[in-house]
Design a protein around this motif. Structure first.
Motif: not given
Length: 164
Positions: A99-100, A151, A154-155
């Motif tokens: 995700a990052c 991102t 997703m996180l």
């Protein structure tokens, strides 16, 4: 939890992802600011009254570094890494790492190209044209913002399952 993936546990993968986002986006920002500032310094050596117009062009590639920093902080807060959590499952850590990546890699690339675009836009100001010089670097910024949003989404999708 003693699970590992490629020899690292989930917490290590999550920290690696946070670090990758911050380091790559920060490196891109440093390169981008340097590219823009090199040209801007030349313009200012000829006419220092344009400092106020040129400063935003020099600063703009720095936003990707801020985005990387934000992602690293979100990873540490969302998954309680600041609280000393050491038991994230490997699958969670790898997912957080993945995700990052959008912010890390797009931050690196867009900051470099934004610096080049800002340097070119400094010519508009140096020539005294009325065209808005910030528009072209802002177009590049759009993709860094998209990466940051992806991102964060997703996180946020991982946080209910693996967060604190």
């Amino acid at each position: 939890m003693n699970e590992t993936f490629l020899g690292m546990g989930g917490t290590q993968w999550a920290m690696f992802g946070a670090g990758v986002a911050a380091i790559l986006a920060g490196c891109g920002s440093a390169i981008g600011i340097t590219s823009a500032s090199t040209v801007i310094s030349g313009v200012l050596s000829e006419d220092d009254t344009k400092f106020g117009q040129l400063l935003p062009l020099a600063a703009m590639p720095g936003t990707q570094g801020i985005y990387g920093f934000i992602v690293a902080v979100l990873v540490m807060v969302f998954f309680d890494l600041l609280g000393g959590r050491v038991d994230l499952p490997a699958e969670a850590g790898v997912a957080i790492f993945m995700a990052c990546l959008p912010t890390g890699f797009l931050g690196l690339v867009t900051a470099i190209y934004q610096g080049r675009t800002a340097a070119a836009s400094a010519g508009i100001i140096a020539a005294g044209k009325r065209a808005p010089a910030l528009v072209f670097p802002a177009l590049v910024e759009t993709y860094a913002i998209f990466a940051l949003i992806i991102t964060i989404l997703m996180l946020l999708s991982l946080q209910p399952a693996f967060g604190s």
